[in-house]
Design an enzyme around this catalytic site. Structure first.
Site, PDB file in Angstrom:
ATOM      1  N   ASN A 142       7.903  -5.733  -1.340  1.00  0.00           N
ATOM      2  CA  ASN A 142       7.480  -5.023   0.146  1.00  0.00           C
ATOM      3  C   ASN A 142       6.426  -4.578   0.208  1.00  0.00           C
ATOM      4  O   ASN A 142       5.778  -4.044  -0.311  1.00  0.00           O
ATOM      5  CB  ASN A 142       8.507  -3.889  -0.657  1.00  0.00           C
TER       6      ASN A 142
ATOM      7  N   HIS B 287      12.898  -2.984   1.570  1.00  0.00           N
ATOM      8  CA  HIS B 287      11.851  -1.824   2.002  1.00  0.00           C
ATOM      9  C   HIS B 287      13.418  -0.522   1.761  1.00  0.00           C
ATOM     10  O   HIS B 287      14.435  -0.965   1.238  1.00  0.00           O
ATOM     11  CB  HIS B 287      11.686  -2.074   3.930  1.00  0.00           C
TER      12      HIS B 287
ATOM     13  N   ARG C  31      13.549   4.118  12.218  1.00  0.00           N
ATOM     14  CA  ARG C  31      12.390   4.746  12.198  1.00  0.00           C
ATOM     15  C   ARG C  31      11.698   4.444  13.307  1.00  0.00           C
ATOM     16  O   ARG C  31      12.364   4.142  14.634  1.00  0.00           O
ATOM     17  CB  ARG C  31      11.958   4.555  10.647  1.00  0.00           C
TER      18      ARG C  31
ATOM     19  N   GLU D  78      11.961  -9.470   1.287  1.00  0.00           N
ATOM     20  CA  GLU D  78      11.725  -8.997   1.190  1.00  0.00           C
ATOM     21  C   GLU D  78      12.239  -8.296   1.022  1.00  0.00           C
ATOM     22  O   GLU D  78      14.249  -7.400   1.838  1.00  0.00           O
ATOM     23  CB  GLU D  78      11.834  -9.041   3.544  1.00  0.00           C
TER      24      GLU D  78
ATOM     25  N   TYR E  91      11.368   8.354   1.376  1.00  0.00           N
ATOM     26  CA  TYR E  91      11.199   7.694   0.052  1.00  0.00           C
ATOM     27  C   TYR E  91      11.750   7.585  -1.084  1.00  0.00           C
ATOM     28  O   TYR E  91      11.545   6.738  -2.445  1.00  0.00           O
ATOM     29  CB  TYR E  91       9.727   7.037  -0.141  1.00  0.00           C
TER      30      TYR E  91
ATOM     31  N   PRO F  30       0.878  -1.308  -0.204  1.00  0.00           N
ATOM     32  CA  PRO F  30       0.435  -0.072   0.031  1.00  0.00           C
ATOM     33  C   PRO F  30       0.850   1.940   0.092  1.00  0.00           C
ATOM     34  O   PRO F  30       2.124   2.022   0.574  1.00  0.00           O
ATOM     35  CB  PRO F  30      -0.936   0.022   1.239  1.00  0.00           C
ATOM     36  N   ASN F  31       0.895   2.445  -0.537  1.00  0.00           N
ATOM     37  CA  ASN F  31       0.457   3.544  -0.734  1.00  0.00           C
ATOM     38  C   ASN F  31       1.968   3.957  -1.998  1.00  0.00           C
ATOM     39  O   ASN F  31       2.654   4.493  -1.983  1.00  0.00           O
ATOM     40  CB  ASN F  31       1.349   4.145   0.866  1.00  0.00           C
TER      41      ASN F  31
ATOM     42  N   ARG G 135       5.266  12.309  -3.163  1.00  0.00           N
ATOM     43  CA  ARG G 135       5.524  12.774  -1.431  1.00  0.00           C
ATOM     44  C   ARG G 135       7.005  12.233  -0.667  1.00  0.00           C
ATOM     45  O   ARG G 135       7.271  10.963  -1.338  1.00  0.00           O
ATOM     46  CB  ARG G 135       4.752  12.647  -1.244  1.00  0.00           C
TER      47      ARG G 135
ATOM     48  N   ALA H  69       3.165  -1.146   4.670  1.00  0.00           N
ATOM     49  CA  ALA H  69       2.885  -0.650   5.886  1.00  0.00           C
ATOM     50  C   ALA H  69       2.731  -2.078   6.480  1.00  0.00           C
ATOM     51  O   ALA H  69       2.293  -2.512   7.870  1.00  0.00           O
ATOM     52  CB  ALA H  69       2.050   0.152   6.578  1.00  0.00           C
TER      53      ALA H  69
HETATM   54  O1  CA2 Z   1      10.912   1.997   3.420  1.00  0.00           O
HETATM   55  C1  CA2 Z   1       9.559   0.879   3.290  1.00  0.00           C
HETATM   56  O2  CA2 Z   1       9.553   0.554   2.006  1.00  0.00           O
HETATM   57  C2  CA2 Z   1       8.177   0.372   3.864  1.00  0.00           C
HETATM   58  O3  CA2 Z   1       7.995  -0.695   3.255  1.00  0.00           O
HETATM   59  C3  CA2 Z   1       7.740   1.722   2.614  1.00  0.00           C
HETATM   60  C4  CA2 Z   1       5.894   1.086   4.095  1.00  0.00           C
HETATM   61  C5  CA2 Z   1       6.125   1.823   5.607  1.00  0.00           C
HETATM   62  O4  CA2 Z   1       5.233   2.108   6.105  1.00  0.00           O
HETATM   63  C6  CA2 Z   1       7.362   0.232   5.846  1.00  0.00           C
HETATM   64  O5  CA2 Z   1       7.650   1.182   7.529  1.00  0.00           O
HETATM   65  C7  CA2 Z   1       8.733   0.979   4.897  1.00  0.00           C
HETATM   66  C8  CA2 Z   1       5.322   2.982   3.861  1.00  0.00           C
HETATM   67  C9  CA2 Z   1       5.441   2.979   1.686  1.00  0.00           C
HETATM   68  C10 CA2 Z   1       4.378   4.408   1.344  1.00  0.00           C
HETATM   69  O6  CA2 Z   1       5.143   5.199   0.577  1.00  0.00           O
HETATM   70  C11 CA2 Z   1       4.919   6.475   0.573  1.00  0.00           C
HETATM   71  C12 CA2 Z   1       5.361   7.203  -1.050  1.00  0.00           C
HETATM   72  C13 CA2 Z   1       5.653   8.095  -1.044  1.00  0.00           C
HETATM   73  C14 CA2 Z   1       4.295   9.263   0.043  1.00  0.00           C
HETATM   74  C15 CA2 Z   1       4.087   8.794   0.853  1.00  0.00           C
HETATM   75  C16 CA2 Z   1       3.974   6.980   1.323  1.00  0.00           C
END
Ligand code: CA2
Length: 158
Positions: free
Chosen positions: A74, A100, A107, A98, A23, A10-11, A18, A77
């Site tokens: 990946n 990230h 974090r 996996e 990221y 997700p996301n 953003r 969340a």
């Molecule tokens: O670091 C990673 O790849 C994560 O899997 C990314 C997740 C986070 O919840 C994990 O703890 C670590 C969040 C992905 C959200 O991606 C976004 C990208 C751009 C703007 C907002 C969110």
């Protein structure tokens, strides 16, 4: 030809638009195209998918059982919450890596726990998009070595 399914949680469809300080600036499309380019070099067939839905990710993991050799995921969340994704990976029993983008251990505390790492052969965290490319090379080497191992033991048995 080895077949690997790559799943983004997700996301991750928002990448590049953003939170670039966490990221990076690459879009998911750009990351997928770098993965596809490396896959051609390694002669691996990759299937790339993103979903914001836990159930859809579970279904896509279940589907790998028949036609795939390994998974790169990946879970975003869901890493920190999803027993369903963990159970699906354990059920299909395919080698899984996996990934990230960020270093989840630098974090917030709630990101330090992964439900996925216990059912993965390895985890790459904090290397940005390069993490996916390392995962593809690593899974390719792992699968190639285990295929060779199977051939060798079959030859020894006969
Ligand atoms: O670091 C990673 O790849 C994560 O899997 C990314 C997740 C986070 O919840 C994990 O703890 C670590 C969040 C992905 C959200 O991606 C976004 C990208 C751009 C703007 C907002 C969110």
């Amino acid at each position: 030809m080895l077949r690997i399914r790559v799943l983004h949680g997700p996301n991750l469809n928002l990448l590049g638009s953003r939170e670039p300080s966490i990221y990076g600036t690459l879009s998911l499309e750009a990351i997928d195209s770098a993965i596809s380019k490396l896959a051609v070099e390694l002669a691996v067939k990759v299937d790339l998918r993103q979903s914001n839905s836990e159930g859809e990710l579970v279904t896509w993991i279940q589907e790998t059982r028949e036609e795939y050799d390994g998974i790169i995921i990946n879970p975003a969340a869901y890493t920190h919450t999803s027993i369903a994704i963990r159970d699906a990976i354990a059920a299909v029993g395919l080698p899984t890596i996996e990934v990230h983008l960020s270093n989840i251990y630098q974090r917030e505390e709630f990101r330090h726990r992964s439900y996925i790492s216990g059912v993965s052969i390895g985890q790459i965290s904090g290397l940005g998009p390069t993490g996916y490319l390392l995962a593809l090379r690593g899974l390719h080497d792992h699968l190639t070595a285990s295929k060779r191992g199977k051939l060798t033991s079959a030859q020894t048995a006969s």
